[in-house]
Design an enzyme around this catalytic site. Structure first.
Site, PDB file in Angstrom:
ATOM      1  CB  SER A 313      47.257  43.749  46.808  1.00 55.31           C
ATOM      2  OG  SER A 313      47.827  43.056  47.898  1.00 55.31           O
ATOM      3  CB  THR A 314      47.539  45.189  41.145  1.00 58.43           C
ATOM      4  OG1 THR A 314      48.451  44.161  40.724  1.00 58.43           O
ATOM      5  CG2 THR A 314      48.320  46.371  41.697  1.00 58.43           C
TER       6      THR A 314
END
Length: 595
Positions: A313-314
């Protein structure tokens, strides 16, 4: 030549008129001529003697000067002239950004044997086996008694070992001067420095060549005598590197992780202030590469550069930032986040099957880390524009950092970039990159929007690359990441006084045979600090972490990578000269009142 006659007619006539003897005139003139010739010969001889005396004086002066020079210099054994290039052993030092030594040279000796000159071969073999326990006595004796006339015993020995060999007293055991590479900080910055080995070798010297890291990348510079011994100055800060490694090592152990990596980068110049990969090694005793199994199991593997992972999710902040840059959304735009999202035969859900819908603002999509909300934003952007944006951030090529290992660490891209790939890549699945790729992309996005190039050399200038996003979009992205720490998935990342912003990422670890493990993950926290005036980007990645302090194992980045990164920032920020600031609370104001 005009000669004067010995009997001039005028004087003869005059002498006869006076009754004098004319023969006396001839004798007188003959005497005068002989005296003149004698004077000329004397003058010529005196000149020759003077010249000879000057030549002798110069010759003896030169001999005397040479003798004085030899008397004043250190004694050296004469060496026979030989054809071929001389071995240049001197190698320049490597320092950190402040001039502290990371790699230097140490004078030592090598040990070799000339069996024809040995007196007691059996006794020497026995004594050498006691001094060097890894040597085999019988093998040494066989080599000494064989046909070999020259034999290396040790390329490098300590002064204590040298004295012990001296005490053996065998004239066939000889020493040669050596220059070895010394890394006084041991394992610190091992993957950056790499290591060295001996190249061409002779009895009197050996060529020290780089084998990995910056030692190999800058091998020509470090060996070039034209540089006058000027050290290679890296962008690393030794004190920050020490703090990062200590915290990361402790975090890896506490989180029961298999490995870990951390990259701290100046957000405006791309200078890498710290790069750590664990497990690591001591470059003074560099281990051999693995010949079988997984390369990442070797301590030589640089996870920060060579480790290519799905970073989870970065990546979501990239989708939000691009959509804002294109004018499709703003931080308060409401997005459909009703889960699950069905796309063809694919079903996109949230972590633990949550549902953050039906609507979320773009900021809350990032704060809550909504896969569905990010996917809807990515679909608005479209495949081509998504690819172009990620390409500008450097995700389609190897990082240009000055390490020989970097060119081989290219991101793994979808073979066919379809709509479903657009969806999955938006939340960090289906595209694998290194922590250094991620740190570079975050720096380019959050420093005001200008692309940076990662570098390990000190003295970098602020980014002058192409603009990735506008200042306005960059500021909005930083504010979103700040909210992730304040009220989102990275609440453990709060460091009082330093306004940390960041994004968590948890990705299932792929199996070598295909598919993903059920209980093994790669967790990442990509952060920036301070968010109001970004100076540094920090990326922390843990391989197979597991927090066992609760009733059930916790593997997400919020429980594993985030607290480790927070402790790194807390320790490193003061070392970087950042003074803590009191962050004003929402609605904080000062009211002036009169008397």
């Amino acid at each position: 030549m005009i000669r004067t006659p010995l009997r001039p007619l005028a004087r003869i006539l005059e002498a006869r008129a006076k009754g004098e003897n004319p023969d006396a005139i001839e004798r007188e003139n003959l005497r005068l001529r002989q005296e003149q010739m004698r004077d000329q010969a004397r003058t010529r001889a005196e000149g020759r003697l003077l010249i000879l005396g000057v030549l002798f004086f110069c010759a003896f002066s030169a001999v005397g000067a040479r003798m004085g020079l030899l008397a004043a210099s250190e004694p050296q054994e004469p060496r026979a002239a030989a054809s071929g290039a001389a071995i240049v052993a001197q190698r320049a030092d490597i320092t950190d950004r402040t001039g502290r030594i990371l790699a230097t040279n140490l004078a030592t000796h090598s040990l070799y044997a000339q069996p024809p000159l040995m007196i007691d071969k059996e006794g020497s073999a026995r004594a050498l086996a006691k001094i060097f326990p890894d040597l085999n006595e019988q093998k040494l004796l066989a080599q000494f008694t064989g046909k070999r006339k020259f034999l290396w015993i040790r390329k490098k020995i300590s002064p204590e070992q040298m004295q012990q060999v001296h005490d053996i007293g065998d004239p066939g055991l000889l020493f040669g001067p050596r220059e070895m590479r010394l890394y006084p900080n041991g394992k610190l910055a091992a993957h950056v420095l790499g290591g060295t080995s001996f190249g061409r070798e002779g009895v009197r010297s050996a060529e020290v060549i780089g084998t990995a890291g910056v030692e190999k990348a800058f091998d020509t510079y470090l060996r070039d005598p034209a540089n006058g011994g000027q050290p290679l100055r890296l962008s690393l800060d030794l004190t920050v590197q020490t703090a990062v490694r200590q915290v990361l090592f402790g975090g890896m152990k506490l989180m029961n992780a298999k490995g870990a990596a951390a990259v701290m980068m100046d957000a405006h110049t791309g200078e890498i202030v710290s790069m750590v990969s664990l497990p690591d090694f001591d470059p003074n005793d560099r281990p051999r590469p693995l010949v079988e199994g997984d390369a990442s199991d070797s301590p030589l593997f640089n996870r920060a550069v060579q480790g290519v992972y799905e970073l989870g999710s970065t990546f979501k902040i990239f989708a939000a930032a691009q959509a804002m840059e294109l004018g499709l959304v703003n931080p308060d735009t409401m997005v459909d986040a009703d889960a699950p999202l069905v796309w063809g035969r694919h079903r996109i859900g949230e972590f633990h099957n949550k549902n953050y819908g039906p609507l979320l603002s773009v900021t809350d999509v990032i704060v809550k880390s909504s896969n569905v909300g990010t996917a809807k934003i990515a679909l608005q952007i479209g495949t081509e524009r998504q690819r172009d944006f990620l390409g500008k951030l450097g995700f389609f090529e190897a990082t240009p950092v000055e390490l020989v290992e970097a060119p081989g660490a290219r991101p793994l891209l979808p073979p066919r970039w379809s709509d479903i790939n657009t969806i999955t890549v938006s939340y960090g699945h289906g595209l694998s990159a290194s922590p250094l790729h991620l740190a570079t992309a975050y720096s380019s996005l959050l420093n005001g929007g200008k692309r940076v190039q990662p570098t390990l050399l000190a003295g970098g200038r602020p980014a002058t690359g192409e603009r990735v996003v506008s200042e306005r979009t960059s500021t909005a992205a930083r504010e979103m990441l700040r909210q992730v720490v304040v009220r989102g998935t990275a609440s453990f990342g709060e460091v009082p006084g330093y306004s940390v912003g960041g994004k968590t990422g948890t990705a299932d670890k792929p199996r070598p045979s295909g598919g993903y493990y059920d209980n093994k993950v790669i967790t990442t926290f990509a952060s920036v600090f301070p968010t109001n005036d970004p100076k540094y980007v920090l990326v922390v990645t843990l391989d197979e972490p597991e927090d066992t302090t609760g009733p059930e194992p916790r593997r997400t980045a919020g429980w594993t990578a985030v607290p480790v990164a927070a402790e790194i920032i807390r320790r490193a920020a003061p070392l970087l000269g950042l003074r803590p600031e009191i962050e004003p609370q929402p609605g904080f104001a000062v009211t002036l009142t009169g008397n």
